[in-house]
Design a protein around this motif. Structure first.
Motif, PDB file in Angstrom:
ATOM      1  N   SER A  52      10.063 -64.400  37.829  1.00 20.05           N
ATOM      2  CA  SER A  52       9.387 -65.221  39.038  1.00 20.05           C
ATOM      3  C   SER A  52      10.013 -66.566  39.039  1.00 20.05           C
ATOM      4  O   SER A  52       9.830 -67.327  38.002  1.00 20.05           O
ATOM      5  CB  SER A  52       7.974 -65.152  39.252  1.00 20.05           C
ATOM      6  N   THR A  53      10.350 -67.017  40.171  1.00 24.58           N
ATOM      7  CA  THR A  53      10.934 -68.512  40.304  1.00 24.58           C
ATOM      8  C   THR A  53       9.973 -69.244  40.707  1.00 24.58           C
ATOM      9  O   THR A  53       9.890 -70.329  40.691  1.00 24.58           O
ATOM     10  CB  THR A  53      12.273 -68.603  40.925  1.00 24.58           C
TER      11      THR A  53
ATOM     12  N   GLU B  37       6.554 -69.134  39.942  1.00 18.76           N
ATOM     13  CA  GLU B  37       5.489 -69.659  38.691  1.00 18.76           C
ATOM     14  C   GLU B  37       5.938 -71.104  38.418  1.00 18.76           C
ATOM     15  O   GLU B  37       7.015 -71.506  38.148  1.00 18.76           O
ATOM     16  CB  GLU B  37       5.707 -68.828  37.813  1.00 18.76           C
ATOM     17  N   THR B  38       4.956 -72.004  38.512  1.00 17.13           N
ATOM     18  CA  THR B  38       4.946 -73.216  37.954  1.00 17.13           C
ATOM     19  C   THR B  38       4.275 -73.646  36.733  1.00 17.13           C
ATOM     20  O   THR B  38       4.591 -74.629  36.089  1.00 17.13           O
ATOM     21  CB  THR B  38       4.764 -74.363  39.018  1.00 17.13           C
TER      22      THR B  38
ATOM     23  N   PHE C 118       2.645 -72.964  33.085  1.00 13.39           N
ATOM     24  CA  PHE C 118       2.773 -72.087  31.992  1.00 13.39           C
ATOM     25  C   PHE C 118       2.107 -72.705  31.021  1.00 13.39           C
ATOM     26  O   PHE C 118       2.060 -73.953  30.824  1.00 13.39           O
ATOM     27  CB  PHE C 118       4.161 -72.151  31.514  1.00 13.39           C
TER      28      PHE C 118
ATOM     29  N   TRP D 133       8.568 -80.770  32.825  1.00 13.44           N
ATOM     30  CA  TRP D 133       8.035 -79.755  33.875  1.00 13.44           C
ATOM     31  C   TRP D 133       6.532 -79.222  33.349  1.00 13.44           C
ATOM     32  O   TRP D 133       5.830 -78.748  34.113  1.00 13.44           O
ATOM     33  CB  TRP D 133       8.845 -78.651  33.852  1.00 13.44           C
ATOM     34  N   ASN D 134       6.346 -79.624  32.188  1.00 12.63           N
ATOM     35  CA  ASN D 134       5.049 -78.915  31.573  1.00 12.63           C
ATOM     36  C   ASN D 134       4.508 -79.920  30.928  1.00 12.63           C
ATOM     37  O   ASN D 134       4.217 -80.329  29.486  1.00 12.63           O
ATOM     38  CB  ASN D 134       5.356 -77.781  30.489  1.00 12.63           C
TER      39      ASN D 134
END
Lengths: 499, 1172
Positions: free
Chosen positions: A196-197, A199-200, A202, A491-492
């Motif tokens: 899935s693109t 999902e943001t 993790f 991003w995380n």
């Protein structure tokens, strides 16, 4: 009168066009493109160049690809390398895209910041982008519109085993080495099981969570794998169990590893397409001449992993910048590693101390250009032997070891030396055999992680050093994991990076 | 009280408006006096009073001075009761029963006795100034006595006027009105020139033609005659539109968007305007192929939402509508010829700023480094050479090594080097590989028509000689016919066909080392193998395999060829049925097909062929590729495009044009299919048409181990050139559209339009495609209002306002809710392989551009000065592009909507007829466009670092194509580049900079201001016109020396000679030091992207200058022609530029600073003959 005729005509025109414009008209598929529906579509996804190696590519416009990074950093971290200032400079001349460059030098010098803010990581990028494909297959194959349940299960199993193995590989670069006492708090990589693109968020799984997921997924799916494979780039039962064995092996769970590896070995015994090359006969065929060893640089040795008969499953990375004879050397093999070879060990033939035109340099292995992070037959033999030795079955350990050794040197030299008397001696000898077998490939990195806390190998640690002739750098526990690339971390932001 | 103050206010307003207009007039320096007019309204009352009293009263009421002889008029008694009537009417009434007449001269009305005057007969012919064609229905009238007539079908007229008539007024729709002196009684030959202004009254959107008065949109219209001569000079139809419309920008710089309307509105989707020919879209390439510049009737630019939204999802970048000529009713066959020859020449080599051989060798002497590149290493490995896989020793290195190896003496070395220094490669290169570019154009056109049938046709030839001894010839046919079948049925049919053939050569891959020679003094071929492979390797190849790797570029060039045969066909048919009064059905069908076949052949002895053959030969001499024959590549490309359109139009007036309504509704289906194939074969003999088989499978997969020469870094050479390739892309569209224009009382205009486009966006649900494109607009013809009647010199004043939405859709197969798989075949795997080319994304949406436009059109002083002003604001949202994703998903990015940007600006056009007399005319046209672009939001994968910021084209918060530069801090004392960090400390690496604030914004490479200034003069039979174009307010990087380390494989930039050599040089130079191998302490980008290397790119060029001579009447008559015109013109005669570096901003890549080819001025001669 006539006017009505014309009305009729224009009406027909309108109708014709209206017919054309119904939804079918817009539903043509571009030739060459497809949306996954049939089982053959999912199979097709597994027949993909994108899954061949750990090179990180990205599609630019439509179907053309750009390589973003293909350099697996662990190859520079291995302890077998040595170089001088000139070699290090040459190493720095490369780029993360083609091999070498800034990150390679940082890795060799055991600096933590291997990736700069804008550097792509071949390992991270390729593993997670391949994970997407394996997830598409693992989660979609059962919904295929055709195929029997067995056929679907087999394709699904390939997806499941491979997504587990990809996570296992990511763990080898970015997660803490497995240590049962701290595994439930040590950080590994995020477990992604959906394609899935959207999902943001993790989170990094713990090492325990990761290994639990990997082992249960593989235990569950391996029985469904097909017995035979169509190609070394596709997973099948032997490969699946060997990968499972390798996962347990890296956890130090030698008993479970042994179980899985034995299934792999049994399956392979009936497979004529995978066998060990007998160097005693093959070297000559490959064009090796004892008189001019330096000419043994470009020959018919099957350097490409997926063409090599010893390969069970191929997942390769490139070693171009260390091994190419086209460039001046960058990294060489330490003399003490060369000393591990017996005088008649034919594996020596792959190392030369001269360029093909006769210029002298330290030992280099110019022949390999790709290294297998998947499964090879020698690896199975060596893992088996070590598991057997560690679980006390020294007899079988010795016979498995001998099987490999006699393909590498004359029978007279193959026997295990009499100096190897105890179980521990045998384990150490097998680990040395791993060095001999995989020298100059960077694969030793996995053993460095596995054996870091092993009481048998504590004295070796003083040799885990790199030098450029003036400076010396020593491998520490922190450097057993690479830091998360900043391009991923941005991003995380909630993640805790590795030390 | 209130009323008075309002009147006062209004007066004040008029006053200020008048002052504004007056100052405007003064500004333009055009003389014009405010005159009284006999149409002023007055109120006069007199009952049986003397004429003298009555005239006095009129004088008082009007602002005229009335002149009369008191005694003469005293005896006449008159009565008049005029309430708000014109002076003229009042005067007529007063003088009705008297023997007097009046004449108005300026402020004076002269009353004099009527005398019986003699009459005279004036006859003549009115023709088009340029073509000499008779103008049918032109009005000719006596300016004094208002007696007039109109011309007949042959353009002639005859009027009988009083002998006091000294001049006649000649006018014709679409032409400038002329006053012609007619003292003598004779046959006059009167020419009228087309008015640039008047034809603009009709705008053509491609779906309809509508009078400009009835649209609120922003249009500009250019007539075909303005384009024709320019296109002959440039060799391109679309390029010649430059400067003719505001907002339309033609950019020649290498990395710029060539055609833009009102700025950049997309980052990844298409940015070029939509080009439409006769109502149907065609690509810019197809237009150049299909449309002969003589055949263009007009070009309309649709710029704002109201103008363009009828084109829906394709219109976000504006639309350019080209209409071609058609015949005229009731006209006998007219034939005309148009031909031209244009000389372009060769690119100017000196512009490239490369070293001469002399300077080159001098620098080689300085940098030759046998320690880093030892004889041993360069002859055994590819040391220091990027892109090479085999050892090479260049001719400029050989003497040094020979001397060090002791095979030659120092003096021999120097002698060899000075020999190289004396050789110049360029003159030989130009002789053997280049030719002067020129193009020729011949066209014959014919037109005519009867009552129910009109036709226009042309036959043309275009020859184009290129700079590399290549030539293309094109023949084209165009025929357009209109049949009026019945009163209510019209058919039109247009057919175009063109055939083109071109031939050229395959350019060998050569280095441009400045001393290289192709032939010796006596013309014998010289080999350049040394630049490809070290000689002992080449000798080895010869010994082992018998392959002689001699590299003779001129021979390879001469013996190879590329042939292209192209064919273009277009058929366009339309059907119009008048159903009831005002309602029409229109059907249109167009089929377009272009195909081209290319054949490329490199024979057996071609170096590329030999090289590949050697690479496929093992060191024991086994050849794996055919030993004879060459390479043949055949490729076909087909482009098919068809459109079917059905629409109903309604056009009606009510209550004597109080209400006017034009409405349009229709739908359209379109398909565009692009297919191409290519075939490649090795070992082919072109003459005998035979080829040799070989084992392609092994060569592609296993490859050749231990080859004689390396092809790559791989240990075995593989050969995987595709034997067969096919591509097939289909785009399908279905569109529904509607459009309404309502005008009330010819003053107030309302427009609205809507369109829905659906296409085969593969993997996209139809639901996502329902994106209506719409617009609304309003216009107010202020000059029509009564309260404006006081402004006699204001002929026209219109205000326009529009708002709407335009779109830009993603390409099929890019983005949708499903993973899109792309099939490919790989010999590695059994069965088909699939790659995921786009991951599923169900949130993707079209780019949407909201456009505001406000415009004013005005015309002053009997249309002597006219113009328009538009200001716009475009806001684009949902910009399509690679949207960054959390890489844990497996994708660093995927196609999606990633940002917003806006464009704002204004445009001004001024047309002025400065002088207009019988013999002399002078017209000026000035255009000015201003565009400001800003990216307001843009998601990026990784935050920019100081190291990669200079490469970015689009950065949030800045204009598109903004250049970011390091602040140059000079060279260090060892010659390394330095720049300032954010805190103004000096750093030597961009990685050491704390953040991107260390960089400065050096400005954008998109011109902020652009436009043109054209002047045309006519004196008797001579006409001179010229156009300046200008681009202002933008920046470029300069070309530099990019060679900083390593071995020299090609010619060097002259700046290399200015480099830092020893300590202290940093005071005088900015060019970094050279080092023989890569110096990791050095960051050359600090220099290459330094602010000192950014310059103002502004320039103005004399784009074209042309002189036209029309042959005198008697010559034309003798040759039975209406008109013969000879044209001489020149392109780009001179340039004014802001940079002092000698850079032509049109011949450089503004972003990277790489110079491209620059040509000297081009010259063209043309002849036009219109036969009687």
């Amino acid at each position: 009168m006539k006017r009505y005729n014309i009305f009729n005509w224009s009406f027909i025109c309108l109708l014709l066009v209206a017919l054309c414009s119904c939804s079918d008209y817009l539903d043509i598929k571009p030739r060459g493109d497809e949306v996954a529906k049939k089982l053959s579509d999912y199979e097709g996804l597994l027949n993909s160049n994108s899954l061949m190696s750990l090179s990180y590519t990205r599609s630019t416009s439509g179907t053309s690809m750009t390589i973003l990074a293909s350099d697996i950093m662990s190859q520079y971290l291995s302890d077998e390398w040595i170089t001088d200032a000139a070699g290090l400079k040459q190493l720095g001349n490369g780029s993360t895209m083609a091999g070498g460059g800034y990150g390679a030098v940082q890795a060799y010098e055991y600096n933590g910041d291997v990736f700069r803010t804008s550097d792509y990581s071949a390992a991270w990028g390729s593993i997670y982008s391949q994970l997407y494909i394996y997830n598409v297959v693992a989660n979609g194959a059962m919904d295929a519109t055709d195929g029997t349940t067995t056929e679907k299960l087999a394709v699904q199993a390939e997806g499941r085993v491979m997504r587990a193995y990809m996570l296992f590989l990511a763990e080898q670069f970015f997660g803490q080495p497995y240590d049962a006492s701290t595994a439930s708090t040590d950080l590994s990589v995020p477990i992604v099981t959906e394609a899935s693109t959207g999902e943001t968020s993790f989170k990094r799984a713990t090492v325990k969570e990761l290994y639990d997921y990997v082992t249960s997924e593989m235990e569950d799916a391996c029985p469904n794998l097909p017995d035979k494979t169509v190609h070394r780039l596709r997973t099948y039962k032997a490969a699946g169990y060997a990968m499972l064995g390798k996962v347990y092996f890296m956890m130090g769970d030698y008993a479970n590893a042994l179980k899985a590896l034995k299934i792999a070995k049994t399956t392979l015994s009936t497979d004529s397409s995978v066998y060990l090359y007998d160097y005693n006969t093959m070297l000559k065929t490959w064009g090796y001449k004892a008189a001019t060893p330096e000419k043994f640089v470009s020959n018919s040795y099957p350097a490409l992993v997926y063409k090599n008969m010893e390969t069970v499953y191929s997942k390769s990375y490139s070693l171009t910048y260390i091994c190419s004879y086209l460039f001046s050397g960058s990294l060489y093999v330490k003399p003490e590693f060369m000393d591990l070879y017996g005088a008649n060990d034919l594996r020596r033939a792959f190392y030369v101390a001269k360029s093909r035109t006769g210029v002298a340099y330290p030992y280099m292995r110019p022949i390999i250009k790709s290294v297998n992070l998947g499964i090879s037959l020698p690896d199975i033999y060596l893992m088996l032997a070590e598991c057997e030795a560690r679980t006390g079955d020294t007899t079988n350990a010795e016979s498995d070891l001998l099987e490999l050794r006699k393909h590498r040197m004359p029978a007279a030299d193959a026997a295990i030396p009499s100096t190897v008397s105890s179980k521990d001696d045998l384990i150490c000898f097998i680990v040395d055999e791993r060095k001999r077998e995989f020298l100059g490939t960077g694969l030793r990195w996995l053993d460095l992680r596995r054996l870091w806390n092993d009481s048998l190998f504590q004295t070796e640690k003083s040799g885990y050093t790199h030098t450029d002739g003036t400076n010396t750098w020593t491998l520490t526990k922190q450097r057993l994991t690479l830091r998360i690339p900043p391009i991923v971390l941005q991003w995380n932001t909630s993640w805790k990076d590795n030390d | 009280m209130e009323k008075i103050s309002r009147t006062k206010e209004r007066k004040l307003y008029y006053h200020s408006l008048r002052v504004t207009i007056l100052s405007f007039v003064l500004l333009l320096g055009t003389l014009n006096v405010f005159a009284q007019s006999v149409s002023d309204k007055i109120t006069v009352e007199c009952n049986n009073e003397s004429l003298a009293t009555a005239l006095k009263k009129i004088e008082k009421a009007s602002k005229f001075k009335v002149l009369f002889t008191y005694n003469e008029v005293q005896s006449y008694k008159v009565s008049v009761s005029a309430n708000n009537e014109t002076v003229a009417d009042v005067m007529s009434t007063v003088l009705r029963r008297t023997p007097f007449k009046y004449i108005v001269r300026g402020k004076f009305i002269t009353v004099s006795k009527n005398v019986v005057v003699s009459k005279k007969k004036i006859t003549g012919k009115v023709v088009d100034y340029k073509t000499g064609e008779p103008l049918i229905g032109a009005t000719v009238y006596d300016t004094e006595n208002k007696i007039g007539s109109s011309t007949g079908t042959d353009g002639t007229f005859s009027i009988i006027v009083p002998s006091n008539c000294y001049s006649v007024n000649v006018s014709y729709i679409g032409y400038n009105t002329r006053k012609v002196g007619v003292n003598e009684e004779k046959n006059y030959y009167i020419t009228l020139s087309e008015s640039v202004q008047s034809l603009k009254d009709v705008v053509i959107t491609g779906y309809q033609s509508i009078s400009k008065e009835r649209s609120a949109g922003s249009f500009s219209l250019v007539k075909g005659s303005e384009i024709k001569d320019k296109a002959n000079l440039k060799g391109s139809v679309l390029e010649s539109l430059e400067g003719l419309s505001t907002g339309f920008n033609v950019n020649y710089s290498a990395d710029a968007d060539k055609y833009l309307i009102r700025g950049i509105t997309s980052i990844n989707s298409t940015r070029t305007p939509l080009f439409v020919v006769d109502g149907v879209p065609l690509s810019s390439d197809a237009i150049e192929e299909m449309v002969n510049n003589n055949d263009i009737e007009s070009v309309t630019f649709l710029k704002d939402a109201t103008a363009a939204s009828i084109w829906g999802a394709q219109a976000a970048n504006g639309v350019v509508v080209i209409s071609t000529k058609h015949g005229t009713n009731d006209r006998k066959l007219k034939i005309s010829y148009d031909g031209s020859v244009t000389y372009k020449g060769k690119p100017d080599y000196s512009y490239n700023d490369l070293m001469s051989s002399d300077m080159f060798i001098k620098n080689i002497k300085e940098i030759f480094d046998p320690d880093t590149y030892s004889w041993n290493s360069v002859t055994s490995t590819v040391d220091g050479l990027t892109g090479y896989y085999n050892p090479v020793v260049f001719p400029h290195e050989q003497p040094f090594y020979d001397f060090l190896n002791g095979t030659i003496s120092q003096s021999e070395r120097d002698a060899e080097l000075s020999k190289l220094a004396s050789q110049d490669y360029r003159s030989q290169y130009e002789k053997y590989f280049m030719s002067n570019a020129y193009f020729t154009n011949h066209a014959v056109s014919f037109s005519g028509g009867g009552n129910h049938y009109t036709y226009y046709g042309s036959l043309s030839y275009k020859g184009n000689k290129g700079i590399n001894k290549d030539m293309s010839n094109k023949y084209a046919l165009n025929l357009r016919q209109v049949f009026d079948m019945t009163k209510w049925l019209t058919l039109d049919l247009t057919f175009n066909a063109s055939v083109d053939k071109s031939h050229g050569h395959v350019m060998p891959t050569m280095t441009n080392l400045p001393y290289l020679q192709y032939r010796d003094a006596s013309g014998n071929l010289l080999s350049q193998t040394d630049t490809k492979l070290y000689s002992s390797y080449a000798d080895n190849v010869l010994n082992v395999s018998g392959i002689n790797l001699g590299f003779y570029p001129t021979q390879d060039f001469d013996n190879s060829f590329v042939h292209t045969n192209g064919m273009n066909l277009r058929a366009n048919g339309g059907l119009t049925i008048k159903i009831i009064d005002g309602l029409k059905y229109e059907g249109r069908f167009q089929y377009y097909r272009s195909s081209s076949k290319t054949e490329q052949y490199q024979p057996n002895d071609n170096f590329d062929v030999l090289w590949e053959r050697a690479a496929a030969t093992t060191e024991t001499g086994t050849q794996n590729l055919p030993k004879t024959g060459g390479w043949l590549t055949k490729s076909d490309a087909h482009d098919t495009d068809w459109t079917i359109r059905n629409q109903f139009t309604f056009d009606k007036n009510w209550q004597n044009s109080l209400h006017q309504l034009t409405a349009l509704a229709g739908f359209e289906v379109r398909e565009n299919r692009i297919r191409n194939y290519s075939n490649f074969v090795r070992g082919y003999d072109y003459q005998t048409m035979t080829y040799t088989l070989y084992d392609m499978n092994t060569l592609a997969n296993t490859g050749v181990s231990t080859p004689l020469i390396q092809k790559s870094t791989n240990s075995s050479n593989t050969f995987s050139s595709p034997y067969f390739k096919e591509g097939d892309t289909r785009y399908r569209f279905v569109s529904y559209y509607g459009n309404v224009a309502y005008t009330y009382n010819q003053k107030y205009v309302l427009n609205g339009s809507i369109r829905v486009d659906q296409s085969n966006l593969f993997g996209t649900s139809a639901r996502n495609q329902f994106k209506p494109i719409w617009s609304v607009g309003a216009a107010w013809h202020m000059s029509q209002e009564d309260f404006m009647s006081g402004f006699k010199d204001l002929n026209r004043l219109t205000l326009r306002l529009s708002y709407g939405l335009n779109g830009n859709s993603p390409d099929p197969g890019l983005g949708g809710p499903y993973d899109i798989l792309n099939a490919y075949s790989s010999s590695l795997y059994p069965g088909a392989g699939f790659k995921i080319i786009t991951p599923g994304n169900d949130k993707i949406s079209w780019e949407r551009t909201h456009v505001w436009n406000f415009g004013v059109d005005f015309s002053l002083f009997a249309n002597r000065l006219s113009g328009s002003f538009d200001t716009y604001y475009k806001h684009t949202t949902n910009l399509l592009g690679e949207v960054p994703l959390n890489s844990v998903t497996g994708w660093f990015s995927a196609l999606g909507n990633l940002g917003n940007m806006n464009n704002k600006g204004f445009e001004l056009t001024l047309n002025s007829r400065n002088v207009q007399t019988d013999d002399f005319e002078w017209n000026t046209e000035f255009t000015l466009s201003h565009n400001k672009n800003k990216i307001t939001m843009l998601k990026v994968e990784t935050a920019y670092s100081a190291a990669n910021m200079p490469y970015a084209n689009y950065i949030e918060g800045y204009a598109a194509n903004t250049l970011f530069s390091y602040r140059w801090a000079g060279l260090s004392n060892n010659g390394l580049p330095q720049a300032y960090n954010t805190d103004n400390t000096v750093v030597t690496k961009s990685n050491d900079m704390s953040d991107t604030k260390a960089l400065i914004n050096s400005g954008s490479t998109s011109p902020k201001w652009f436009g043109s200034l054209s002047n045309s003069f006519r004196y008797k039979d001579f006409e001179l016109s010229f156009m300046f174009v200008y681009n202002l307010g933008y920046k470029m990087r300069k070309d530099l020396n990019y060679f900083h380390y390593g071995r020299v494989t090609e010619n060097l930039h002259k700046d290399f000679d200015k480099r830092w050599r020893t300590a202290g040089d940093e005071k005088t130079t900015d060019v970094p030091a050279y080092s023989s191998s890569y110096n990791s302490a050095c960051d050359y980008y600090l220099y290459e992207f330094a602010d000192i290397n950014v310059f103002n790119a502004s320039f103005a060029k004399l784009r074209d200058l042309s002189l036209i001579y029309s042959f005198p009447r008697f010559v034309c008559d003798k040759l039975s022609c209406d008109n013969i015109r000879l044209r001489l013109s020149a392109g780009n005669l001179f340039m004014i530029r802001a940079n002092k570096q000698g850079i032509d901003p049109e011949a450089i890549s503004l972003k990277s600073g790489f110079r491209s080819d620059r040509y000297k001025p081009s010259f063209s001669a043309g002849l036009t003959i219109n036969f009687k």
